[in-house]
Scaffold this motif. Structure first.
Motif, mmCIF file in Angstrom:
data_model
loop_
_atom_site.group_PDB
_atom_site.id
_atom_site.type_symbol
_atom_site.label_atom_id
_atom_site.label_comp_id
_atom_site.label_asym_id
_atom_site.label_seq_id
_atom_site.Cartn_x
_atom_site.Cartn_y
_atom_site.Cartn_z
ATOM 1 N N GLY A 27 0.827 -1.187 0.000
ATOM 2 C CA GLY A 27 0.000 0.000 0.000
ATOM 3 C C GLY A 27 0.871 1.249 0.000
ATOM 4 N N THR A 28 0.230 2.391 -0.107
ATOM 5 C CA THR A 28 0.950 3.658 -0.225
ATOM 6 C C THR A 28 0.969 4.419 1.099
ATOM 7 O OG1 THR A 28 -1.031 4.901 -0.852
ATOM 8 C CG2 THR A 28 0.224 3.859 -2.638
ATOM 9 N N ASP A 29 1.841 5.412 1.153
ATOM 10 C CA ASP A 29 1.884 6.383 2.245
ATOM 11 C C ASP A 29 2.219 7.726 1.618
ATOM 12 O OD1 ASP A 29 2.349 8.051 4.369
ATOM 13 O OD2 ASP A 29 4.023 6.907 5.204
ATOM 14 N N GLN A 60 -2.713 8.454 4.831
ATOM 15 C CA GLN A 60 -2.136 8.390 6.167
ATOM 16 C C GLN A 60 -1.015 9.402 6.282
ATOM 17 O OE1 GLN A 60 0.461 5.052 7.259
ATOM 18 N NE2 GLN A 60 0.342 4.282 5.143
ATOM 19 N N ASN A 61 -0.631 9.669 7.515
ATOM 20 C CA ASN A 61 0.525 10.514 7.785
ATOM 21 C C ASN A 61 1.168 10.037 9.074
ATOM 22 O OD1 ASN A 61 -1.148 11.585 9.826
ATOM 23 N ND2 ASN A 61 -1.849 13.232 8.489
ATOM 24 N N THR A 62 2.032 10.839 9.668
ATOM 25 C CA THR A 62 2.740 10.390 10.864
ATOM 26 C C THR A 62 1.846 10.339 12.094
ATOM 27 O OG1 THR A 62 3.485 12.618 11.476
ATOM 28 C CG2 THR A 62 4.898 11.347 9.972
ATOM 29 N N THR A 63 0.617 10.850 11.988
ATOM 30 C CA THR A 63 -0.287 10.848 13.141
ATOM 31 C C THR A 63 -1.359 9.774 13.057
ATOM 32 O OG1 THR A 63 -1.863 12.443 12.187
ATOM 33 C CG2 THR A 63 0.037 13.328 13.382
ATOM 34 N N GLY A 64 -1.586 9.184 11.892
ATOM 35 C CA GLY A 64 -2.608 8.153 11.800
ATOM 36 C C GLY A 64 -3.040 7.867 10.383
ATOM 37 N N VAL A 65 -4.003 6.949 10.258
ATOM 38 C CA VAL A 65 -4.574 6.565 8.973
ATOM 39 C C VAL A 65 -5.961 7.182 8.863
ATOM 40 C CG1 VAL A 65 -5.391 4.631 7.568
ATOM 41 C CG2 VAL A 65 -3.287 4.406 8.902
ATOM 42 N N GLN A 66 -6.192 7.895 7.762
ATOM 43 C CA GLN A 66 -7.468 8.573 7.589
ATOM 44 C C GLN A 66 -8.436 7.797 6.694
ATOM 45 O OE1 GLN A 66 -4.360 10.603 7.078
ATOM 46 N NE2 GLN A 66 -4.564 10.622 9.312
ATOM 47 N N ALA A 67 -7.916 7.061 5.720
ATOM 48 C CA ALA A 67 -8.795 6.308 4.814
ATOM 49 C C ALA A 67 -7.965 5.299 4.031
ATOM 50 C CB ALA A 67 -9.515 7.253 3.845
ATOM 51 N N VAL A 68 -8.639 4.219 3.586
ATOM 52 C CA VAL A 68 -8.006 3.184 2.770
ATOM 53 C C VAL A 68 -8.897 2.886 1.573
ATOM 54 C CG1 VAL A 68 -7.203 0.798 2.660
ATOM 55 C CG2 VAL A 68 -6.832 2.138 4.740
#
Length: 283
Positions: A27-29, A60-68
């Motif tokens: 997956g991506t980041d 996502q970012n360094t604070t969490g995942v927002q959507a997949v």
């Protein structure tokens, strides 16, 4: 800290001068600290040409995942076929696969292409604690994909979830769980001790031949985003360049430790920042 530079690996002359190639299926980041982007950084830092197959678009970012957003299985298959039909792949790193249909597709296409040196990082939870693997996909991952692996690289919570067991709380328990995972079909299991306590980080490589212990100082930093992705990608890079598994694991652990030591110099993000993939390249 030992610095691992791209030329520290021994190239395989059987490639006839061709660059070593590693494929990341992940997956991506978008902040590029983990996932496919971290794999590409690792491959590049270690002197390996990286190819990619995207299995999920992750906000996502360094604070969490927002959507997949999961990629359709048939399109994942087409990506895999595109890579193998054109490139001579020396190693494959498999990361985030969140749904059963994608896991089955990846397993089927890797088997069809007789993919070599498969490293599976059973990504289940992001550094933030957000889930990345759906509960119904655990059994499919365990039964269809793990048997294809040269090595799997679970951390302690991931190993426990794969086995439906308690998290290992000692090196002896890590060995026992590694042996149980080995019975599921992979040729080797690297039990990662990053979630354990103590001032030393101990990983244990379990195979049907022996049990090897890899130790490094535990680095005091909150910037640990993408550590699992980076370690498994570094192992794949070493294998792509012709290293044996033990040597690839040892070099990968040295590389990750140095990347953690340098992580605080980046100052990226407001949460768990990324490790410094180019610690030995940037001045």
């Amino acid at each position: 800290m030992k610095q691992v530079r791209p030329d520290s690996f021994t190239a395989d002359p059987a490639r006839g001068g061709r660059a070593p190639v590693a494929l990341s299926i992940a997956g991506t980041d978008p902040t590029a600290g983990a996932g496919m982007q971290a794999d590409l950084k690792t491959f590049s830092a270690l002197g390996v040409y990286g190819a990619t197959v995207i299995t999920a678009l992750v906000a996502q970012n360094t604070t969490g995942v927002q959507a997949v957003l999961d990629i359709a299985p048939d399109f994942v298959a087409k990506q895999i076929d595109s890579v193998f039909d054109d490139l001579s792949v020396d190693a494959v790193k498999v990361g985030m696969l969140s749904v059963p249909a994608v896991i089955e597709t990846v397993a089927e296409r890797l088997a069809a292409h007789r993919a070599p040196n498969i490293v599976i990082d059973p990504v289940m939870v992001a550094k933030s604690g957000d889930p990345l693997l759906r509960p119904e996909a655990v059994a499919v991952l365990r039964d269809t994909l793990l048997p294809l692996a040269l090595v799997i690289t679970p951390n302690l919570p991931e190993a426990a979830r794969l086995l439906d067991a308690d998290v290992a709380d000692s090196e002896a328990a890590m060995r026992r769980q590694g042996e149980r995972l080995l019975a599921l079909g992979p040729k080797a299991v690297l039990m990662k001790g990053g979630h354990a306590e103590g001032d030393r980080s101990v990983d244990i490589l379990v195979s049907d031949r022996d049990c090897l212990r890899f130790e490094a100082p535990r680095v005091a930093t909150r910037n640990t985003h993408g550590t699992g992705c980076t370690l498994s990608a570094a192992i794949a890079a070493g294998l792509a360049k012709g290293l044996g598994l033990e040597a690839a694991v040892r070099a990968a652990k040295d590389y990750l430790t140095a990347a953690l030591v340098a992580a605080d110099t980046l100052g990226v993000g407001h949460g768990h920042g990324p490790v410094h993939h180019f610690h030995s390249v940037w001045s």
